[in-house]
Design a protein around this motif. Structure first.
Motif, PDB file in Angstrom:
ATOM      1  N   UNK A 121       0.799  -1.223   0.000  1.00 19.80           N
ATOM      2  CA  UNK A 121       0.000   0.000   0.000  1.00 19.80           C
ATOM      3  C   UNK A 121       0.830   1.271   0.000  1.00 19.80           C
ATOM      4  N   UNK A 122       2.086   1.187  -0.472  1.00 15.96           N
ATOM      5  CA  UNK A 122       2.955   2.360  -0.495  1.00 15.96           C
ATOM      6  C   UNK A 122       2.630   3.253  -1.690  1.00 15.96           C
ATOM      7  N   UNK A 123       2.916   4.540  -1.517  1.00 15.25           N
ATOM      8  CA  UNK A 123       2.744   5.496  -2.612  1.00 15.25           C
ATOM      9  C   UNK A 123       4.089   5.743  -3.289  1.00 15.25           C
ATOM     10  N   UNK A 124       4.101   5.667  -4.602  1.00 17.37           N
ATOM     11  CA  UNK A 124       5.321   5.881  -5.374  1.00 17.37           C
ATOM     12  C   UNK A 124       5.124   7.108  -6.263  1.00 17.37           C
ATOM     13  N   UNK A 125       5.976   8.119  -6.041  1.00 18.43           N
ATOM     14  CA  UNK A 125       5.859   9.367  -6.779  1.00 18.43           C
ATOM     15  C   UNK A 125       6.320   9.251  -8.220  1.00 18.43           C
ATOM     16  N   UNK A 126       6.111  10.317  -8.997  1.00 19.93           N
ATOM     17  CA  UNK A 126       6.468  10.289 -10.423  1.00 19.93           C
ATOM     18  C   UNK A 126       7.967  10.126 -10.683  1.00 19.93           C
ATOM     19  N   UNK A 127       8.814  10.688  -9.795  1.00 20.62           N
ATOM     20  CA  UNK A 127      10.255  10.549 -10.006  1.00 20.62           C
ATOM     21  C   UNK A 127      10.702   9.096  -9.865  1.00 20.62           C
ATOM     22  N   UNK A 128      10.193   8.428  -8.840  1.00 16.94           N
ATOM     23  CA  UNK A 128      10.563   7.023  -8.655  1.00 16.94           C
ATOM     24  C   UNK A 128       9.999   6.147  -9.770  1.00 16.94           C
ATOM     25  N   UNK A 129       8.777   6.431 -10.199  1.00 13.65           N
ATOM     26  CA  UNK A 129       8.205   5.648 -11.292  1.00 13.65           C
ATOM     27  C   UNK A 129       8.965   5.895 -12.582  1.00 13.65           C
ATOM     28  N   UNK A 130       9.429   7.130 -12.755  1.00 10.91           N
ATOM     29  CA  UNK A 130      10.246   7.425 -13.934  1.00 10.91           C
ATOM     30  C   UNK A 130      11.547   6.644 -13.912  1.00 10.91           C
ATOM     31  N   UNK A 131      12.150   6.541 -12.726  1.00 18.46           N
ATOM     32  CA  UNK A 131      13.383   5.760 -12.595  1.00 18.46           C
ATOM     33  C   UNK A 131      13.127   4.286 -12.889  1.00 18.46           C
ATOM     34  N   UNK A 132      11.978   3.781 -12.449  1.00 23.19           N
ATOM     35  CA  UNK A 132      11.620   2.391 -12.718  1.00 23.19           C
ATOM     36  C   UNK A 132      11.515   2.149 -14.224  1.00 23.19           C
ATOM     37  N   UNK A 133      10.898   3.080 -14.930  1.00 22.93           N
ATOM     38  CA  UNK A 133      10.766   2.956 -16.384  1.00 22.93           C
ATOM     39  C   UNK A 133      12.151   2.929 -17.040  1.00 22.93           C
ATOM     40  N   UNK A 134      13.041   3.811 -16.590  1.00 23.84           N
ATOM     41  CA  UNK A 134      14.407   3.842 -17.124  1.00 23.84           C
ATOM     42  C   UNK A 134      15.110   2.511 -16.862  1.00 23.84           C
ATOM     43  N   UNK A 135      14.955   1.989 -15.651  1.00 26.29           N
ATOM     44  CA  UNK A 135      15.588   0.723 -15.309  1.00 26.29           C
ATOM     45  C   UNK A 135      15.096  -0.435 -16.172  1.00 26.29           C
ATOM     46  N   UNK A 136      13.780  -0.481 -16.389  1.00 21.93           N
ATOM     47  CA  UNK A 136      13.241  -1.548 -17.238  1.00 21.93           C
ATOM     48  C   UNK A 136      13.645  -1.358 -18.698  1.00 21.93           C
ATOM     49  N   UNK A 137      13.900  -0.118 -19.092  1.00 22.60           N
ATOM     50  CA  UNK A 137      14.442   0.113 -20.438  1.00 22.60           C
ATOM     51  C   UNK A 137      15.822  -0.543 -20.558  1.00 22.60           C
ATOM     52  N   UNK A 138      16.601  -0.478 -19.461  1.00 17.71           N
ATOM     53  CA  UNK A 138      17.895  -1.148 -19.441  1.00 17.71           C
ATOM     54  C   UNK A 138      17.755  -2.659 -19.583  1.00 17.71           C
ATOM     55  N   UNK A 139      16.718  -3.224 -18.940  1.00 15.51           N
ATOM     56  CA  UNK A 139      16.461  -4.663 -19.057  1.00 15.51           C
ATOM     57  C   UNK A 139      16.153  -5.024 -20.509  1.00 15.51           C
ATOM     58  N   UNK A 140      15.320  -4.209 -21.158  1.00 16.73           N
ATOM     59  CA  UNK A 140      14.949  -4.470 -22.554  1.00 16.73           C
ATOM     60  C   UNK A 140      16.166  -4.364 -23.466  1.00 16.73           C
ATOM     61  N   UNK A 141      17.008  -3.373 -23.218  1.00 20.70           N
ATOM     62  CA  UNK A 141      18.221  -3.210 -24.027  1.00 20.70           C
ATOM     63  C   UNK A 141      19.098  -4.453 -23.919  1.00 20.70           C
ATOM     64  N   UNK A 142      19.242  -4.993 -22.693  1.00 25.39           N
ATOM     65  CA  UNK A 142      20.078  -6.179 -22.512  1.00 25.39           C
ATOM     66  C   UNK A 142      19.467  -7.424 -23.160  1.00 25.39           C
ATOM     67  N   UNK A 143      18.150  -7.393 -23.394  1.00 21.30           N
ATOM     68  CA  UNK A 143      17.507  -8.497 -24.105  1.00 21.30           C
ATOM     69  C   UNK A 143      17.758  -8.424 -25.618  1.00 21.30           C
ATOM     70  N   UNK A 144      18.208  -7.248 -26.107  1.00 19.48           N
ATOM     71  CA  UNK A 144      18.529  -7.036 -27.518  1.00 19.48           C
ATOM     72  C   UNK A 144      17.430  -7.530 -28.464  1.00 19.48           C
TER      73      UNK A 144
END
Length: 326
Positions: A121-144
């Motif tokens: 039930x935690x609240x996650x602000x836009x900055x943290x969610x933006x960082x999460x999106x960036x991190x998952x972009x890194x995962x996708x890049x490594x999947x090539x």
């Protein structure tokens, strides 16, 4: 921050660093032995040895009575999540460079942030969610995804396994936060070792004779299904080392998250990433390529940003609570 809180934070950091060092050695040893032994045999031997160490630590912390719990189902689910996380990670290790697998696994903090919304039930602000999106972009890049299957070093399903490991690890850590409040670290470690032993025995009964490995060319699948063999004399040292590391890892990680808050402890898990690069270079001559370095940087940077924001939030809440008392 009070002196007691500072001491608990320092203790938690010491335990998590020790645990990550042990994990990096553990991963290196399993990859080193993956060409000659099945995964479930290595898990059985290391967990049997790790169980002995865990029982000794439990005796020091209070004895067998620590195993009593009012939440047996939750402990069972947590242990199964740990087993799934480890097995998927180790199967990937047989075919993919150590640094690549480790970097993909560090998507776990991103999963923890996302899952903390519905589960805690935690609240996650836009900055943290933006960082999460960036991190998952890194995962996708490594999947090539732009490359064909033939040009990849392993099957795409194998590259996804460390991400599955990260997801199940994240779920496990969220459960550890709850269960660790009423259960000692040594008892948590004993539960995990017991589950590893049970699962590996199950694998042995079903596939221990290697019947399902015949004609299998996939390196990871062969690692999972090949027949048990008696370890060579020179390999017993590695198996014993694996077992000791297993006990150390189970205890240190549980203790770290018990004595200190996750926002303080979790960033130090990233100690494992440069260590994975080091072992890969030292033993197998593996160095990540430009795409992998980019993915690593995005995942690691996003994870650290998320944890720093969580720590700032925790400090603000603590200061507000202190002011409210006076």
């Amino acid at each position: 921050m009070s002196e007691i809180a500072q001491n608990r934070s320092g203790t938690g950091i010491a335990f998590i660093v020790a645990g990550m060092v042990a994990i990096s050695v553990n991963d290196m040893l399993i990859k080193q032995l993956s060409g000659g032994y099945p995964l479930h045999q290595m898990v059985f031997i290391r967990s049997s040895i790790g169980m002995i160490l865990s029982l000794v630590l439990m005796q020091v912390e209070g004895g067998v009575s620590l195993l009593k719990t009012r939440h047996p189902l939750l402990h069972t689910v947590r242990c199964l999540l740990v087993v799934i996380s480890n097995m998927t990670f180790f199967v990937a290790l047989a075919a993919v460079p150590l640094a690549d697998v480790t970097a993909l696994f560090f998507a776990a903090p991103l999963f923890i942030t996302v899952l903390s919304i519905p589960i805690l039930g935690e609240k996650v602000g836009p900055l943290r969610m933006g960082a999460v999106v960036v991190g998952f972009a890194g995962v996708i890049i490594m999947q090539r995804p732009w490359e064909g299957s033939d040009s990849l070093q392993a099957d795409r399903i194998v590259l996804i396994l460390p991400v599955i490991a990260a997801l199940t690890y994240a779920l496990n850590q969220l459960m550890t936060r709850k269960l660790g409040a009423t259960t000692k670290a040594s008892a948590l470690a004993v539960y995990i070792q017991a589950m590893f032993i049970l699962v590996s025995i199950g694998f042995y009964l079903v596939a221990g004779d290697g019947r399902y490995a015949e004609g299998v060319d996939n390196v990871s699948l062969n690692f999972l299904l090949r027949a048990w063999t008696w370890p060579e004399d020179g390999d017993w040292f590695y198996f014993i080392w694996l077992g000791l590391n297993s006990g150390i890892v189970g205890y240190c990680l549980a203790q770290a998250y018990r004595v200190a808050d996750a926002a303080t402890v979790a960033p130090f898990e990233y100690v494992g990433l440069p260590m994975a690069v080091f072992w890969g270079w030292l033993i197998w001559g593996e160095l990540p390529g430009p795409v992998v370095w980019l993915g690593m940087a995005l995942i690691m940077g996003a994870g650290l940003f998320v944890f720093l924001r969580e720590r700032q939030k925790a400090r603000r809440i603590a200061r507000t609570e202190v002011k409210g008392r006076y």
